[in-house]
Design a protein around this motif. Sequence first.
Motif, PDB file in Angstrom:
ATOM      1  N   VAL A  40       0.753  -1.222  -0.073  1.00  0.00           N
ATOM      2  CA  VAL A  40      -0.038  -0.052  -0.115  1.00  0.00           C
ATOM      3  C   VAL A  40       0.746   1.237   0.040  1.00  0.00           C
ATOM      4  O   VAL A  40       1.858   1.290   0.844  1.00  0.00           O
ATOM      5  N   LEU A  41       0.601   2.271  -0.919  1.00  0.00           N
ATOM      6  CA  LEU A  41       1.359   3.305  -1.137  1.00  0.00           C
ATOM      7  C   LEU A  41       1.119   4.351   0.208  1.00  0.00           C
ATOM      8  O   LEU A  41      -0.002   4.545   0.759  1.00  0.00           O
ATOM      9  N   LYS A 154      -3.415   3.764  -1.754  1.00  0.00           N
ATOM     10  CA  LYS A 154      -3.746   2.597  -2.967  1.00  0.00           C
ATOM     11  C   LYS A 154      -2.938   1.434  -2.920  1.00  0.00           C
ATOM     12  O   LYS A 154      -1.768   1.501  -2.691  1.00  0.00           O
ATOM     13  N   ARG A 155      -3.908   0.325  -3.099  1.00  0.00           N
ATOM     14  CA  ARG A 155      -2.982  -0.738  -3.294  1.00  0.00           C
ATOM     15  C   ARG A 155      -2.323  -1.083  -4.428  1.00  0.00           C
ATOM     16  O   ARG A 155      -2.939  -1.056  -5.534  1.00  0.00           O
ATOM     17  N   LEU A 172       9.090   3.001  -4.232  1.00  0.00           N
ATOM     18  CA  LEU A 172       7.971   3.803  -3.745  1.00  0.00           C
ATOM     19  C   LEU A 172       7.796   3.758  -2.134  1.00  0.00           C
ATOM     20  O   LEU A 172       8.182   2.864  -1.635  1.00  0.00           O
ATOM     21  N   PRO A 173       7.250   4.847  -1.710  1.00  0.00           N
ATOM     22  CA  PRO A 173       7.150   4.906  -0.137  1.00  0.00           C
ATOM     23  C   PRO A 173       5.879   3.967   0.289  1.00  0.00           C
ATOM     24  O   PRO A 173       4.751   4.521  -0.204  1.00  0.00           O
ATOM     25  N   LEU A 174       6.026   3.001   0.950  1.00  0.00           N
ATOM     26  CA  LEU A 174       4.967   2.286   1.310  1.00  0.00           C
ATOM     27  C   LEU A 174       4.801   1.923   2.693  1.00  0.00           C
ATOM     28  O   LEU A 174       5.691   2.154   3.593  1.00  0.00           O
ATOM     29  N   VAL A 175       3.501   1.769   3.208  1.00  0.00           N
ATOM     30  CA  VAL A 175       3.340   1.437   4.354  1.00  0.00           C
ATOM     31  C   VAL A 175       3.764   0.196   4.889  1.00  0.00           C
ATOM     32  O   VAL A 175       3.967  -0.866   4.181  1.00  0.00           O
ATOM     33  N   GLY A 321      -4.187   1.552   5.530  1.00  0.00           N
ATOM     34  CA  GLY A 321      -4.611   2.968   5.195  1.00  0.00           C
ATOM     35  C   GLY A 321      -5.445   2.664   3.705  1.00  0.00           C
ATOM     36  O   GLY A 321      -5.792   3.573   3.210  1.00  0.00           O
ATOM     37  N   VAL A 322      -5.929   1.454   3.604  1.00  0.00           N
ATOM     38  CA  VAL A 322      -6.638   1.402   2.205  1.00  0.00           C
ATOM     39  C   VAL A 322      -8.179   1.776   2.626  1.00  0.00           C
ATOM     40  O   VAL A 322      -8.876   1.531   3.402  1.00  0.00           O
ATOM     41  N   GLU A 323      -8.798   2.451   1.660  1.00  0.00           N
ATOM     42  CA  GLU A 323     -10.071   2.866   1.688  1.00  0.00           C
ATOM     43  C   GLU A 323     -11.199   2.031   1.474  1.00  0.00           C
ATOM     44  O   GLU A 323     -12.307   1.748   1.989  1.00  0.00           O
ATOM     45  N   GLU A 324     -10.748   1.711   0.050  1.00  0.00           N
ATOM     46  CA  GLU A 324     -11.729   0.598  -0.414  1.00  0.00           C
ATOM     47  C   GLU A 324     -11.335  -0.940   0.000  1.00  0.00           C
ATOM     48  O   GLU A 324     -10.625  -1.566  -0.586  1.00  0.00           O
TER      49      GLU A 324
END
Length: 401
Positions: A40-41, A154-155, A172-175, A321-324
């Motif tokens: 996840v971004l 965003k996944r 990329l910076p990821l969780v 942190g994913v919304e969907e």
Amino acid sequence: MSPSPLMPVEEAIARLLAMAEAQRLQDSEPVALGEARQRVLASDLVATLDLPPWPNSAMDGYALNLDGWDGQPLAVSQRIFAGQAPEPLLPGSCARIFTGAPLPPGANSIEMQENVEQLDDGRVRFKQPLKAGQNIRAQGQENRAGQVLLRAGKRLGPFELAIAAAQGCTHLPLVRRPRVALLSTGDELAEPGTPLRPGCIYNSNRTLLSHWLSALGCEVIDAGILPDQPQQTRLRLEQLQCAADLILTTGGVSAGDADCLGQVLRECATPVFWKLAIKPGKPLTVGRFGRVPVIGLPGNPTSALVTFGLLARPYLLRIQGVEEVMPLSFPVSVGFDWPKAGSRREYLRARLEEGRAVLYPNQSSGVLLGASWADGLVEILEGSTLRAGEPARFIPFSELF
Ligand code: AMP
Ligand code: MG
């Protein structure tokens, strides 16, 4: 004493998501694109480049300037391949151009080669009327520098990673990954590779869930098999609470004498819920042991599968942190009768054949083969009956990974 009412699935999901909001992971880390799938971004990805970076050809053909051109054949003054930097177009000429090659300054239209005739004198004749801008991919038609391409949360799948690669990103910076301690409970369990004593079965839930957790971006801490023994259960949960963001267990949460995980959770943990209006999966137990959340899945493989996919999965995505977090589902017509209304929401393993949901013949929660046979789950709402041809929601398994 009357039994306490079963909690509806929606309420259980809402409680899990509320718990996840309070548990959101804050740390991020740079990760190479090759390792970033399913992760996840952590912050927005902002474009540093216009895409395309310059106008270029969508076709193999000829680039020309329509302004002041009388439609007569033109000499070919340069050949431009993808990866080359063109010269400005000589007045009164056209340029041979190939797909992806930059448009030469001064040209404003491209004709595909199929509509162009080569003359003996080396010039080319354009067989059809042309429009300004045709077959040209404008600079920035996909995105402009400075534009947000992907939002935090965003996944990342192949599409998103390709979007990052197109910007020249290597990392990329990821969780950070959620650390999930995975614990199987049951005196009857043996790990594959060890002899099977009488009365025992091999542990399949560990393999099911460790793969599934990895697919959801989690780091799995394999906490092994726990015997049905309250003392040891308490001790193991105490040991794991510092190492993990979540303790995920299978088995031992029903009301039987050997179901001591549930007993320990009800004694020592802050309960979030126990007993859902879901079939399979009614004994799903969620609580907090000290500071660490515990999701206690039922032991039957299909009960574990359904409750993990529908309830634990949204939790694990939301802490990242994913919304969907809810799977896509859609109505299908059922290929069976469902004459008897149940008091729990039922999830049946089904295949789609000609758009109709056909059931796996054995819907027992102990049977794992049906999940592999099926395309997904048909949802039968509590209190409802169905006749063949009537609609029910279908959740494809592919949505649960
Ligand atoms: P329980 O929820 O502990 O009552 O277990 C329900 C059923 O699932 C029993 O038949 C168990 O033997 C089986 N079971 C529990 N854990 C596992 C596991 N890790 N792998 C395969 N079957 C299991
Ligand atoms: Mg058990």
